[in-house]
Motif scaffolding. Structure first.
Motif, short mmCIF file in Angstrom:
data_model
loop_
_atom_site.label_atom_id
_atom_site.label_comp_id
_atom_site.label_asym_id
_atom_site.label_seq_id
_atom_site.Cartn_x
_atom_site.Cartn_y
_atom_site.Cartn_z
N TRP A 124 -4.32 10.71 -2.28
CA TRP A 124 -4.60 9.42 -2.91
C TRP A 124 -4.02 8.27 -2.13
O TRP A 124 -3.04 8.40 -1.40
CB TRP A 124 -4.08 9.40 -4.36
N TRP A 125 -4.69 7.13 -2.25
CA TRP A 125 -4.23 5.88 -1.67
C TRP A 125 -4.29 4.80 -2.74
O TRP A 125 -5.27 4.74 -3.50
CB TRP A 125 -5.13 5.44 -0.50
N ALA A 159 0.58 5.89 -0.50
CA ALA A 159 -0.28 7.07 -0.48
C ALA A 159 0.55 8.28 -0.86
O ALA A 159 1.78 8.26 -0.83
CB ALA A 159 -0.91 7.26 0.90
N PRO A 193 0.83 -1.22 0.00
CA PRO A 193 0.00 0.00 0.00
C PRO A 193 0.85 1.26 0.00
O PRO A 193 1.93 1.31 0.59
CB PRO A 193 -0.79 -0.13 1.31
N TYR A 233 -3.92 0.59 -3.28
CA TYR A 233 -3.84 -0.71 -2.62
C TYR A 233 -3.75 -1.81 -3.68
O TYR A 233 -4.72 -2.07 -4.40
CB TYR A 233 -5.06 -0.96 -1.73
N THR A 248 1.04 7.78 5.24
CA THR A 248 0.28 9.00 5.48
C THR A 248 0.50 9.96 4.32
O THR A 248 1.64 10.20 3.92
CB THR A 248 0.73 9.67 6.78
N PRO A 249 -0.57 10.53 3.74
CA PRO A 249 -0.40 11.46 2.61
C PRO A 249 0.38 12.71 3.01
O PRO A 249 0.46 13.08 4.17
CB PRO A 249 -1.84 11.80 2.21
#
Length: 815
Positions: free
Chosen positions: A122-123, A105, A103, A125, A217-218
């Motif tokens: 944005w993330w 971000a 994952p 996965y 964390t963004p």
């Protein structure tokens, strides 16, 4: 479009004691294995400006902000311009083209047609499964998080996204069930709560909390380079010293570096809570290794000094190139088995001086390698014979941190990140050093505990005798179990002593209490029992003398003791008890087992209390079971229950003596609640058949020596032991000659016993024990015992109440 993404909203809650809720549009995009968009929600249409029909089937890189850079001034970035994760994470393009396997971000600023510049979080996965979907991308307008009507500002430190369960791409339901796998750094309970909320609300969610754990964390803001570097240094100093973080923020909200530092402090606190849950060294090693993967690193290899693994002490000082380091754990996020053959756990090796590992363990400081070059990869691979480790390490970022405590390097950890992941930086170096310091202290505590346990076990083993499994006319098996809660050193013991007349003394005792003092007292009492048993004292008299000795030692300790003498020729037991639990006698005839009814007596150390002996007739094959109260006594339970279980389990048929002991241990040691040491001795009383014993009385005339040789020769022929005639006859001649020379009035007794060995005993009424003398060539006396010492497998002397016994043993032919 599904009804969840139709609403296209998100729910949030602020961390801390207060709760603020708001709804923010959320884009949901799914990218297939060809890099094409397979799902495009209405939230994505609103955020990125493309309709579903225009987006589905197009390359994701054409629709999402994946390239460009954020300018340092206020110039509006063109559409698609994007802010990289600024050294703290990868860009979205790495996810879209398949280079990321975990994952990620980030933050992007872009200008969409007919709209102002927007700030996008944005993330991404990665999805694993049989379907065509490869990547789930979630995005939100960061500006919406600062709107006054949401009640949520940029003081948030964690954002954990969720998604709609009712999306219309294949596999969405399975994706929802696998949320804990998609968010590996989030607790299972928190993931379940998010899933339950999505089920209830039916639309995507954003979760805000100071406590939630998300993989990354963004980027909340990008401060100017000089200012950022200065703040980074101040933040790193705060992490290293443990001081509170300086409260500095720019006009756009809290600085990312401070959020990152807080994240690292929380990470260190979390790691501290996860390691050191026990003093077991192996378990602690696993805890330390697993605490950093995957949140801080992708691969963690732990090496410890050879002496640490062995639970030994080692000299302080700097390790050198000869120091052996054991690889004790390897944790990684790669496919299973990829590292097992190349770097197996358990391997030991030294490290040359030119390696970063040697630099770390000699300086005691972390060593940071931003990227392992091909040259360095080749240099490291040279340590691994016939194994090419270069594909596993080349191109990765490496941080080597020392595991030390009290200024001693116990080992080190090699931390590696995937080439696609952000490199280790100075902040990571500080974090790694703090992590290693905490882990080193925990490992040292476990090492010291292991070392002390090893010392305790060595002490206990040295005090417990190594009993021969067979004595004259009996077989013996023993067990010792240390206390489960009160330490591995205690006062329980067992013993067996060879006595004249083919008899055997059987002893079980228990010094009350635990620890080194009890063990030391036990050692003194055991030595005293052996010494007095060699004097052939009757059981009651031996306990009386032992009680007197305990009084003279001046120790405030009490001990219980059970002392039995087995005569295999007369098939008789003589037993005396000093406050000990009674033994169990299992009859061979009918399998009945009973506690022997003995006078209890007072414990050793009470003083002034008489002891009594009891004679018990036994038959060949009967078994005597003697144990300490730790085996039968359980807190909160009547001891009679344990004694009854002891009798029942002792009577259980068994293939061997060892199996019989194990049956008793299983029956009594699985009840729970045992805290005391356990000593168990079992003797099978085989007896000696009358035809295997021959004895004669010898007069004091020197001519009797010849008669002694003659009767021994004849008896050995009867027994078929012709090969032993010459040596036995010679040694009997020497012993009888000495007895005739030194005895007084009582007749000399000569006895031969055929058992596991050939035993010869000569008794007389002289109390002076013979000894080996240094003789010269012309000396007339002193050679007899040297002849016996040379020819016999074993020989000895012991005093008796009426004189002494001198004996020797010879092995039987074929044994």
């Amino acid at each position: 479009m599904d009804r969840g993404t139709e609403r296209g909203t998100a729910h949030g809650r602020a961390g801390g004691n207060g709760v603020a809720a708001g709804r923010i549009p959320l884009a949901v995009v799914v990218v297939d294995r060809e890099g094409l968009v397979s799902h495009w929600s209405r939230g994505a249409r609103r955020l990125f400006g493309a309709a579903k029909d225009e987006a589905v089937g197009r390359p994701a890189v054409d629709l999402l902000p994946v390239s460009g850079a954020l300018p340092d001034d206020d110039e509006v970035a063109p559409y698609g311009a994007y802010s990289p994760y600024d050294g703290l994470g990868p860009d979205l393009e790495s996810s879209l083209d398949g280079r990321l396997s975990y994952p990620a971000a980030g933050r992007a600023r872009l200008s969409a047609p007919d709209s102002d510049r927007i700030d996008v979080l944005w993330w991404a996965y990665p999805l694993v499964g049989p379907g065509p979907e490869r990547l789930l991308v979630l995005a939100a307008d960061a500006g919406g998080l600062r709107h006054e009507d949401t009640g949520v500002g940029l003081t948030m430190e964690r954002i954990a996204p969720g998604f709609a369960l009712h999306t219309d791409f294949p596999g969405a339901d399975e994706l929802a069930r696998r949320l804990p796998e998609i968010l590996p750094s989030m607790s299972v309970g928190e993931s379940a709560r998010i899933v339950a909320q999505v089920l209830e609300l039916g639309y995507p969610v954003l979760e805000f909390s100071q406590n939630d754990r998300v993989p990354v964390t963004p980027d909340w803001g990008v401060p100017r380079r000089a200012e950022r570097k200065a703040r980074q240094e101040r933040a790193a100093a705060a992490v290293a010293s443990g001081a509170p973080l300086p409260q500095e923020a720019d006009d756009e909200g809290e600085d990312l570096e401070y959020a990152a530092v807080r994240e690292r402090l929380e990470f260190l606190n979390e790691v501290s809570g996860r390691i050191g849950t026990s003093l077991d060294l192996s378990r602690t090693i696993v805890e330390v290794s697993r605490a950093v993967v995957p949140r801080f690193t992708d691969v963690a290899g732990t090496y410890l000094r050879e002496q640490v693994v062995a639970g030994e002490g080692f000299p302080e000082g700097v390790p050198d190139t000869t120091t052996m380091w054991h690889r004790v754990a390897v944790e990684h996020t790669d496919e299973p088995g990829r590292w097992d053959d190349v770097v197996p756990v358990g391997e030991a090796m030294p490290f040359p001086a030119h390696t970063p590992f040697f630099q770390c363990m000699t300086t005691g400081d972390p060593v940071l390698v931003p990227r392992i070059s091909e040259q360095m990869g080749h240099m490291i691979a040279a340590q691994f014979e016939k194994r090419d480790i270069r594909p596993l390490i080349t191109g990765r970022s490496m941080l080597v941190v020392p595991l030390k405590a009290r200024n001693v390097v116990l080992g080190f950890m090699i931390l590696l990140r995937h080439p696609e992941r952000v490199e280790f930086n100075d902040m990571d170096r500080v974090t790694g050093a703090e992590l290693a310091a905490r882990a080193g202290l925990v490992l040292d505590n476990a090492r010291m505990y292991t070392y002390q346990e090893s010392v305790a076990e060595t002490l206990q083993d040295s005090m417990l005798p190594h009993i021969a499994p067979r004595m004259a006319g009996c077989d013996i098996a023993t067990r010792y179990l240390p206390g489960t809660l009160l330490g591995r050193v205690g006062g329980d013991w067992f013993d067996s002593v060879k006595l004249p007349g083919s008899r055997t003394a059987l002893v079980v005792g228990d010094v009350m209490g635990h620890g080194l003092n009890s063990a030391a007292m036990m050692g003194q009492l055991r030595t005293a029992v052996q010494t007095m048993a060699a004097l052939d004292l009757p059981p009651a008299q031996l306990l009386r003398n032992l009680d007197d000795l305990a009084q003279r030692l001046g120790e405030h300790y009490l001990a219980t003791c059970l002392y039995a003498v087995y005569d295999p020729i007369r098939s008789e037991l003589r037993i005396a008890n000093a406050g000990h639990i009674p033994p169990v006698l299992v009859r061979a005839e009918d399998g009945r087992s009973d506690l022997l009814d003995l006078p209890t007596g007072a414990p050793i150390g009470v003083g002034g209390v008489p002891f009594e002996s009891v004679e018990v007739r036994v038959a060949p094959g009967d078994r005597l079971v003697m144990c300490t109260d730790g085996l039968v006594e359980v807190r909160g339970e009547d001891i009679g229950v344990g004694l009854a279980t002891l009798c029942e389990s002792a009577a259980h048929p068994a293939a061997s003596m060892d199996d019989a002991c194990d049956t008793i241990i299983r029956a009594l040691n699985t009840r729970g609640g045992r805290k005391d040491d356990v000593a168990l001795l079992m003797a099978r009383l085989n007896g000696i058949e009358p035809e295997d014993v021959a004895q004669w009385r010898i007069g004091h005339d020197r001519t009797e020596v010849g008669r002694a040789r003659s009767v021994v020769r004849e008896q050995l022929h009867v027994w078929g032991l012709n090969s032993l005639v010459d040596s036995t006859e010679l040694m009997v001649s020497e012993l009888v000659t000495n007895a005739v020379r030194h005895s007084h009035s009582r007749p000399i007794e000569l006895r031969l016993v055929r058992g596991e060995t050939l035993l010869c005993e000569v008794d007389d009424d002289d109390h002076t024990l013979p000894t080996l003398l240094s003789t010269r060539r012309l000396d007339e006396f002193g050679r007899g015992m040297r002849v016996v010492s040379t020819l016999a497998r074993e020989w000895g002397t012991s005093r008796t109440s009426s004189g002494k016994t001198v004996w020797f043993e010879l092995p039987l032919p074929g044994r």
